[in-house]
Write a protein that holds these residues in place. Structure first.
Motif, PDB file in Angstrom:
ATOM      1  N   SER A   1      12.340  -0.012   7.296  1.00  0.00           N
ATOM      2  CA  SER A   1      11.212   0.838   6.908  1.00  0.00           C
ATOM      3  C   SER A   1      11.630   2.299   6.714  1.00  0.00           C
ATOM      4  CB  SER A   1      10.083   0.743   7.931  1.00  0.00           C
ATOM      5  OG  SER A   1      10.537   1.102   9.214  1.00  0.00           O
ATOM      6  N   ASP A   2      12.581   2.781   7.519  1.00  0.00           N
ATOM      7  CA  ASP A   2      13.063   4.157   7.354  1.00  0.00           C
ATOM      8  C   ASP A   2      13.773   4.326   6.012  1.00  0.00           C
ATOM      9  OD1 ASP A   2      15.118   2.450   8.291  1.00  0.00           O
ATOM     10  OD2 ASP A   2      16.243   4.133   9.139  1.00  0.00           O
TER      11      ASP A   2
ATOM     12  N   ALA B   1      15.230  -2.923   1.192  1.00  0.00           N
ATOM     13  CA  ALA B   1      14.251  -1.857   0.965  1.00  0.00           C
ATOM     14  C   ALA B   1      13.716  -1.893  -0.464  1.00  0.00           C
ATOM     15  CB  ALA B   1      14.882  -0.500   1.263  1.00  0.00           C
TER      16      ALA B   1
ATOM     17  N   GLU C   1      11.192  -4.544  -0.762  1.00  0.00           N
ATOM     18  CA  GLU C   1       9.921  -4.106  -0.147  1.00  0.00           C
ATOM     19  C   GLU C   1       9.154  -3.186  -1.089  1.00  0.00           C
ATOM     20  OE1 GLU C   1       9.890  -2.468   3.759  1.00  0.00           O
ATOM     21  OE2 GLU C   1      11.005  -4.160   4.617  1.00  0.00           O
ATOM     22  N   LEU C   2       9.869  -2.367  -1.832  1.00  0.00           N
ATOM     23  CA  LEU C   2       9.229  -1.440  -2.761  1.00  0.00           C
ATOM     24  C   LEU C   2       8.750  -2.134  -4.036  1.00  0.00           C
ATOM     25  CD1 LEU C   2      11.670   1.568  -2.349  1.00  0.00           C
ATOM     26  CD2 LEU C   2       9.252   1.513  -1.685  1.00  0.00           C
TER      27      LEU C   2
ATOM     28  N   ARG D   1      11.741   5.635  -1.405  1.00  0.00           N
ATOM     29  CA  ARG D   1      10.463   5.965  -2.060  1.00  0.00           C
ATOM     30  C   ARG D   1      10.405   7.466  -2.379  1.00  0.00           C
ATOM     31  NH1 ARG D   1       6.197   2.853  -1.096  1.00  0.00           N
ATOM     32  NH2 ARG D   1       6.783   2.503   1.068  1.00  0.00           N
ATOM     33  N   LYS D   2      10.848   8.296  -1.446  1.00  0.00           N
ATOM     34  CA  LYS D   2      10.772   9.747  -1.621  1.00  0.00           C
ATOM     35  C   LYS D   2      11.869  10.304  -2.520  1.00  0.00           C
ATOM     36  CE  LYS D   2       8.594  11.002   2.746  1.00  0.00           C
ATOM     37  NZ  LYS D   2       8.797  11.708   4.033  1.00  0.00           N
TER      38      LYS D   2
ATOM     39  N   THR E   1      13.364   2.363   3.363  1.00  0.00           N
ATOM     40  CA  THR E   1      12.355   2.150   2.322  1.00  0.00           C
ATOM     41  C   THR E   1      11.625   3.460   2.027  1.00  0.00           C
ATOM     42  OG1 THR E   1      12.043  -0.133   3.029  1.00  0.00           O
ATOM     43  CG2 THR E   1      10.299   0.826   1.677  1.00  0.00           C
ATOM     44  N   GLU E   2      11.245   4.169   3.067  1.00  0.00           N
ATOM     45  CA  GLU E   2      10.544   5.442   2.884  1.00  0.00           C
ATOM     46  C   GLU E   2      11.453   6.479   2.227  1.00  0.00           C
ATOM     47  OE1 GLU E   2       7.429   7.859   2.542  1.00  0.00           O
ATOM     48  OE2 GLU E   2       7.388   5.763   3.140  1.00  0.00           O
ATOM     49  N   SER E   3      12.718   6.511   2.614  1.00  0.00           N
ATOM     50  CA  SER E   3      13.668   7.446   2.015  1.00  0.00           C
ATOM     51  C   SER E   3      13.850   7.163   0.526  1.00  0.00           C
ATOM     52  CB  SER E   3      15.016   7.359   2.728  1.00  0.00           C
ATOM     53  OG  SER E   3      15.967   8.182   2.091  1.00  0.00           O
TER      54      SER E   3
END
Length: 70
Positions: free
Chosen positions: A27-28, A59, A62-63, A34-35, A30-32
């Motif tokens: 999840s960390d 990741a 997941e996106l 995404r950003k 994936t968020e990185s």
């Protein structure tokens, strides 16, 4: 040289699955991604087997990406 490949064409490496497992929390990452986007392309064999980037691949799935730089 990098190229875009369809995520659906890529295959996880059985050795990577043995090392990392199939349910690692990404999840960390994936968020990185995404950003900031994907900062390092996946490294794959010609047949689409992933040599490097197991967590990035998880990741990306997941996106919901259709393609990824390899």
């Amino acid at each position: 040289m990098t190229q875009k490949r369809k995520v659906s064409e890529l295959k996880t490496n059985t050795l990577s699955l043995a090392i990392y497992g199939n349910h690692e929390d990404v999840s960390d990452l994936t968020e990185s991604i995404r950003k900031h986007g994907l900062l390092s392309p996946l490294v794959i064999k010609p047949d689409g087997t992933i040599l490097s980037g197991h967590r990035r691949f998880a990741a990306i799935r997941e996106l919901g990406w259709d393609e990824v730089e390899c």
